[in-house]
Design an enzyme around this catalytic site. Structure first.
Site, PDB file in Angstrom:
ATOM      1  N   PHE A 130       0.813  -1.225   0.000  1.00 20.81           N
ATOM      2  CA  PHE A 130       0.000   0.000   0.000  1.00 20.81           C
ATOM      3  C   PHE A 130       0.837   1.262   0.000  1.00 20.81           C
ATOM      4  CE2 PHE A 130      -2.211  -3.275   2.621  1.00 20.81           C
ATOM      5  CZ  PHE A 130      -3.112  -3.669   1.662  1.00 20.81           C
ATOM      6  N   GLY A 136      -0.258  -7.603  -5.287  1.00 18.99           N
ATOM      7  CA  GLY A 136      -1.631  -8.057  -5.095  1.00 18.99           C
ATOM      8  C   GLY A 136      -2.593  -7.731  -6.218  1.00 18.99           C
ATOM      9  N   PRO A 185     -11.378  -7.610 -15.974  1.00 17.65           N
ATOM     10  CA  PRO A 185     -12.445  -7.084 -15.126  1.00 17.65           C
ATOM     11  C   PRO A 185     -12.477  -7.717 -13.734  1.00 17.65           C
ATOM     12  CG  PRO A 185     -13.321  -7.893 -17.217  1.00 17.65           C
ATOM     13  CD  PRO A 185     -11.857  -8.193 -17.226  1.00 17.65           C
ATOM     14  N   GLN A 218      -9.520  -5.021  -7.224  1.00 12.44           N
ATOM     15  CA  GLN A 218      -8.759  -3.836  -6.816  1.00 12.44           C
ATOM     16  C   GLN A 218      -9.704  -2.772  -6.279  1.00 12.44           C
ATOM     17  OE1 GLN A 218      -5.223  -2.693  -7.279  1.00 12.44           O
ATOM     18  NE2 GLN A 218      -5.133  -2.604  -9.480  1.00 12.44           N
ATOM     19  N   LYS A 267      -6.087   3.258 -17.560  1.00 16.05           N
ATOM     20  CA  LYS A 267      -5.763   4.356 -16.643  1.00 16.05           C
ATOM     21  C   LYS A 267      -5.293   3.880 -15.275  1.00 16.05           C
ATOM     22  CE  LYS A 267      -8.590   8.084 -18.531  1.00 16.05           C
ATOM     23  NZ  LYS A 267      -9.824   8.869 -18.291  1.00 16.05           N
ATOM     24  N   GLY A 268      -5.429   2.622 -14.991  1.00 17.89           N
ATOM     25  CA  GLY A 268      -4.967   2.176 -13.674  1.00 17.89           C
ATOM     26  C   GLY A 268      -6.035   2.388 -12.624  1.00 17.89           C
ATOM     27  N   GLY A 318      -5.427   1.269  -9.090  1.00 22.98           N
ATOM     28  CA  GLY A 318      -4.934   0.971  -7.739  1.00 22.98           C
ATOM     29  C   GLY A 318      -5.391   1.964  -6.698  1.00 22.98           C
ATOM     30  N   GLU A 319      -5.466   3.213  -7.042  1.00 28.06           N
ATOM     31  CA  GLU A 319      -5.728   4.214  -6.008  1.00 28.06           C
ATOM     32  C   GLU A 319      -7.149   4.769  -6.050  1.00 28.06           C
ATOM     33  OE1 GLU A 319      -1.642   3.664  -6.451  1.00 28.06           O
ATOM     34  OE2 GLU A 319      -2.465   4.630  -4.704  1.00 28.06           O
TER      35      GLU A 319
END
Ligand code: FAD
Ligand code: SF4
Lengths: 725, 329
Positions: free
Chosen positions: A241, A468, A615, A621, A684-685, A687-688
């Site tokens: 993280f 992860g 997907p 995520q 675009k990602g 994760g956040e």
């Protein structure tokens, strides 16, 4: 990008390729390597926050069974501490902590010595026998208000367009909203660990890291080695993280100890040390002022942020970035100060900056909506800009309005009444809340190598890691798609610094950057092959016949394998487009007002994140991000003892993260979004972004349920207890 | 962790022999080993009780007898307890996590040590429990999780056990056996208030073992419930908890039992609430009035004041729920 009609591997909901290895224990994490002769190091933590180590008596410790050495600044080797060949941009401004290079104590818990022994138990026990004498101590400054006296302004983050003060003063509606977010600590299950092993002057590290390329460069600089003389291995990461984004002192200490003793040395942090030595999300205080006219159009935004940092480093993050570009408002000012405390340095954590900044902004937006008696979704739709007013660039794509509309529809937002505190079911107050999420679509230089074999398999190599999200799987999908092979034929090798260089595995940039590099490497393989077979000018068939497959061509050319490197090439896209992912998060809460209990039966997120490579992984995520948001909203807080700066609740029984029982239904939808600009893959990602909107949406829902506006996170029971029943 | 000797006792006598030589009893180890690792506790030796025959749960006459080594999972899953002592089953199920419940024993649960952060971190200088006479860091520090009842100027640490709250409410006794023989004590006589010796937590002789916990069965235990309020829905210690039993006959309260967790330095029996209930009609208003007495005598610090009102509300809530359940039957 080459397009074919062949059934695409991209977009398939494949299960993680490494899932079986993980659940059967076959996947080896950094701590599980054990080079022969390995010793164990245990760090001795400073018990004070300021001053210097005047003396350290290790005699009893050294006489304790199994102990090989006690290393501290009094006997540690003097290292060159050169800067790495390319900057460690996850490291903040200031003077990084150089292990045992001086006698200064900067924070409680700072490693001031390491005990090396045959077993971890021996090392741990011997560490307790060490007597440290401190000198020149003063009372540490821990209290944020007190520390604010020494705050510094972040010039880059202090911006203004238009005349926001005047515009605010002249606004029909005004909101002035101050929020506080507690310090949070990453708390991945896997603890941080480094095993250092020197052989013939070269260093090998097994290290829990999100950025092995960087660890190799930093350690090479520290010890004055050639970058190629350090190899860093981190095949699997058990969550990080953000805590694995930079090099922390225990890694260097392991390398120092291993070199001094000429034996491999392992240092694994205790859970308590994880609260001091690998960063945290900074405590922040923010003030947002919003002005609007009676039509609900924003006329002014003023956002002031203050965040903690350490005294030796000035950490800052993208706290104010969303505020500058999210809404269509001509008069916007942001300011950012960092406040030094005598504690350890914060670092990036789960949607760093954006998640905190959006909590303040989106809370204020909710307050504004109520003041205007406007639906909060409608308020945001009315202020959706046509372009990025901060950079003056067009958006490469922007699906916020679609996310808000589709999300509201799926969630059943229309059931919501405007009035807070007006909806009671089964004795509980019910509330709906919404908030916007956004995160930059980062796309940076990354490299990968692809090797295609005549036996029908291919290997993808890149230094990146998989903490992860499923990088092993999604990179295989990209390669399978580009090479026309089944996913099972692709072997992905990552997590080794000897492999092609990559950016940190964080900041939601891996799929975009490393994925594009893999695509480029596949295309380079194809091109090489075409040159060899002399078909580079032949028109590419949309669907190659089996006999024309790359593998067949390779065989016919009599080659066993063919290999090529590829690089993502961000070029000047960031100068031409404002690139961000957007989303809208909808939350239902139920509040037992008599007892102050909040439940979150469901969260729905709608996101526009470009192309979705897998997907299933992407959904996972996003739900993970929402759960992080629940933690931020209701549970997570690293409490500091004001007198000493020690983290009081430095264990996982007392530092609360959500449990399964705290999580209700989580649903995720991706709006159709084709972005031809962001990067060759059009991704675009994610994760956040999913962490971003969740906390404010929860707090807004709590307000809607109860009429009580809670601006301090985490929201705890006592804040909700009604005085009178 | 300091090096220590480890012995596995084959029978009670060999366990006692080890205890006489200064060994500490080891049951599930979830409290003791944790604190050894943190170097809060030191033990020259541990004697593992695992082989002793103290694990059965049985009914003998009007008494439920739970072996000291029965795990929290054994208790939570026991049909007899679920039926005859629901508040105990619920209290145990609301404790810790499944993994911990599989290891943790009821004997160890009663003697588990406080979660006070200043106690658990040797980096803090002041803690009378850990270092007698050193002072109490919680008094001027973070006291949100601390007790408001049974506190002293020397310690305000809350007792962390859930099971002990249910056991206290229903007059359980603890059976002890030592060299000097066997005896039974009430929980209230086993666990000590901090007073000016907070480091003395129980009245066990050094070579005494808990062999069983005995709980008198009856109507009020059968009509009981446990409610635990905490910062998250699972796997957290109580901010406030309540074990409550209520027997209503002809609209009047015949029997009532109330004990509180999370608020006391020991499990806290709220006799004042019981007295206010018994013999009165089980109406909403009389129950609410009685519940107001739940935290009588509370002394709040700077952050834990909310527990006083929360304790009253929790007791009220459980009482009303039980009254309603009874009304249906
Ligand atoms: C993360 C975490 C969360 C927890 N959450 C909760 C919770 O929510 N609610 C709750 O009630 N508890 C909770 N606990 C505490 C847990 O229930 C206790 O640690 C456990 O019950 C102790 O039992 P044990 O068998 O492991 O005891 P041990 O650790 O083996 O022993 C504890 C003490 O009791 C003594 N002892 C044990 N058995 C005997 C005996 N038969 N005779 C004499 N002395 C004996 C030991 O010498 C030692 O001093 C939690 C613990 C942890 C670590
Ligand atoms: S409350 Fe008790 S356990 Fe906590 S610091 Fe004070 S004396 Fe120690």
């Amino acid at each position: 990008m080459e397009m074919t009609d062949a059934p695409s591997m991209i977009g398939r909901p494949l299960a993680r390729l490494d899932g079986r290895a993980k659940v059967t224990g076959a996947a080896r994490y950094a701590a599980e390597f054990a080079p022969p002769g390995m010793l164990h190091g245990f760090l001795v933590d400073a018990t004070v926050a300021t001053g210097r180590v005047a003396a350290l008596d290790a005699r009893t410790a050294l006489a304790s069974p199994g102990v090989h050495a006690v290393i501290w600044h009094g006997n540690a080797p003097r290292l060159p501490w050169n800067e790495p060949v390319s900057p460690e941009f996850t490291r903040p401004d200031g003077a990084r902590l150089r292990a045992f290079a001086d006698d200064r104590v900067r924070f409680v818990g700072q490693p001031i010595a390491v005990v090396v022994a045959d077993t971890i138990e021996q090392a741990h026990f011997a560490a307790s026998l060490i007597n440290v004498t401190y000198a020149e101590q003063r009372d540490p400054v821990v209290d944020f208000t007190e520390a604010s006296a020494a705050a510094t302004l972040r010039r880059d983050d202090t911006t203004a367009r238009g005349d926001p003060d005047a515009a605010f003063a002249a606004s029909d509606a005004q909101v002035d909203c101050s929020t506080v977010i507690a310090r949070e600590t990453h708390s991945p299950l896997e603890s941080h660990v480094t095993i250092a092993h020197w052989q013939q002057g070269k260093l090998r590290l097994w290290d829990k890291s999100q950025w092995v390329s960087n660890v190799a460069r930093v350690l090479a600089g520290d010890f004055g080695l050639e970058p190629g003389d350090v190899e860093v291995i981190s095949p699997y990461v058990g969550g990080a993280f953000g805590s694995g984004g930079r090099v922390w002192p225990h890694t260097e200490i392991a390398a120092i100890a291993a070199r001094e003793l000429d034996r491999p040395v392992k240092i694994e942090l205790t859970r308590r040390q994880m609260f001091n030595l690998v960063g945290h999300r900074p405590y922040t205080e923010q003030r947002v002022r919003l002005g609007a006219n009676s039509d609900g159009l924003l006329t002014a935004i003023l956002h002031d942020g203050a965040a903690e940092t350490s005294r030796h480093e000035r950490f800052s993050e993208g706290l104010l970035r969303p505020t500058r570009m999210l809404y269509g408002c001509a008069d916007v000012a942001t300011s950012y100060i960092v406040v030094p405390r005598d504690t350890s340095t914060p670092t990036y954590m789960r949607a760093p900056g954006e998640a905190s900044g959006l909590f303040a902004l989106e809370t204020a937006m909710d307050e504004l909506a109520w003041q205007l008696r406007l639906d909060p979704v409608e308020l945001r739709l009315r202020n959706d800009p046509t372009h990025d007013l901060h950079s003056n660039l067009p958006f490469s794509s922007r699906s916020l309005a679609a996310c808000l509309r589709q999300g509201a529809e799926t969630f059943g937002w229309s059931k919501r009444r405007l009035e807070p505190g007006s909806w009671i079911e089964d004795g509980e107050q019910v509330g709906y809340g919404v908030a916007v999420a956004t995160y930059p679509a980062n796309y940076v230089r990354a490299s990968a190598r692809v090797r295609l074999s005549a036996n029908g398999s291919a290997t993808v190599e890149s230094a990146t890691s998989d903490m992860g999200p499923g990088t092993y799987t999604s990179l295989a999908q990209v390669a399978a798609d580009a090479l026309g092979l089944p996913v099972e034929a692709i072997a992905v090798e990552i997590g080794r610094s000897a492999l092609p260089n990559t950016p940190p595995h964080g900041g939601s940039m891996t799929m975009a950057s490393v994925g594009s590099a893999v695509l480029a490497a596949c295309n380079a393989v194809k091109q090489k092959l075409a040159q060899i077979t002399g078909t580079e000018h032949a028109p590419a068939k949309l669907v190659p016949a089996p006999e024309d497959s790359l593998v067949e061509q390779l065989r016919r050319a009599g080659l066993a394998q063919i290999e090529a490197d590829g690089h993502s090439n961000p070029g000047d896209t960031a100068k031409r487009f404002s690139m961000h992912a957007f989303g809208a998060v909808f939350v239902e809460v139920r509040v037992d007002r008599e007892l102050g209990l909040v439940r979150i039966p469901r969260i729905h997120g709608a996101y526009g994140v470009g192309r979705v490579v897998n997907p299933r992984l992407t959904r996972s995520q996003c739900t993970g991000g929402m759960i992080g948001g629940v933690g931020m909203a209701l549970f997570e807080a690293s409490e500091l003892d004001r007198a000493s700066g020690r983290v009081i609740n430095a264990d996982l029984a007392e530092y609360l993260i959500p449990t399964q029982a705290d999580i209700g239904e989580l649903t995720v939808a991706f709006v159709e979004e084709t972005d031809p600009h962001v990067n060759p893959l059009g991704v675009k990602g994610v994760g956040e972004i999913a962490v971003c909107g969740a906390a404010p949406a929860i707090a807004n829902a709590v307000w809607h349920a109860t009429g009580k506006r809670l601006r301090d996170l985490p929201i705890r029971l006592e804040a909700l207890l009604e005085r009178r029943m | 962790m300091q090096p220590f000797a480890f012995v596995r006792a084959d029978d009670e006598e060999s366990a006692r022999a080890a205890l006489r030589q200064g060994a500490r009893a080891l049951a599930g180890g979830t409290s003791l080993v944790d604190l050894l690792r943190l170097q809060v506790e030191q033990a020259p030796a541990l004697v593992d009780l695992g082989k002793l025959p103290f694990r059965s749960i049985e009914q003998a006459g009007g008494v439920l007898r739970i072996g000291a080594l029965a795990t929290l999972s054994d208790i939570a899953g026991n049909p007899l307890i679920q039926h005859a002592a629901p508040s105990l089953a619920q209290a145990v199920l609301a404790s810790a996590s499944p993994q911990l419940r599989n290891a943790a024993t009821i004997g160890g649960n009663l003697l588990q040590r406080t979660r006070c952060a200043y106690f658990r971190d040797t980096g803090f200088e002041r803690c009378n429990k850990r270092k007698p006479g050193s002072g109490c860091a919680a008094l001027d520090g973070d006291d949100r999780g601390h007790a408001v009842l049974g506190v002293s100027d020397h310690c305000i640490a809350a007792h962390a056990s859930d099971a002990a709250v249910a056991l206290t409410a229903f007059d359980a006794t603890v059976r002890l056996r030592g060299t000097a023989g066997e005896r039974s004590v009430a929980i209230a006589d086993l666990l000590r208030l901090p007073g000016d010796t907070p480091w003395l937590e129980h009245t066990l002789a050094p070579d005494e073992l808990i062999v069983a916990v005995e709980l008198p069965l009856g109507d009020v235990l059968r009509r009981s419930a446990y409610r635990k309020l905490r910062d998250r829905a699972s796997y957290a210690f109580a901010l406030v908890s309540a074990a409550v039993g209520l027997v209503i006959e002809d609209g009047l309260v015949r029997e009532a039992r109330v004990a509180l967790g999370g608020v006391g330095t020991v499990p806290w029996r709220a006799h004042a609430v019981e007295d206010a209930l018994v013999g009165r009609p089980a109406t909403q208003s009389s129950v609410s009035q009685a519940a107001q007495r739940a935290a009588d005598g509370a002394v709040a610090g700077t952050q834990n004041g909310f527990k006083v009102e929360l304790a009253r509300r929790t007791v009220r809530r459980v009482l009303l729920q039980l009254a309603e359940d009874t009304a249906w039957k």
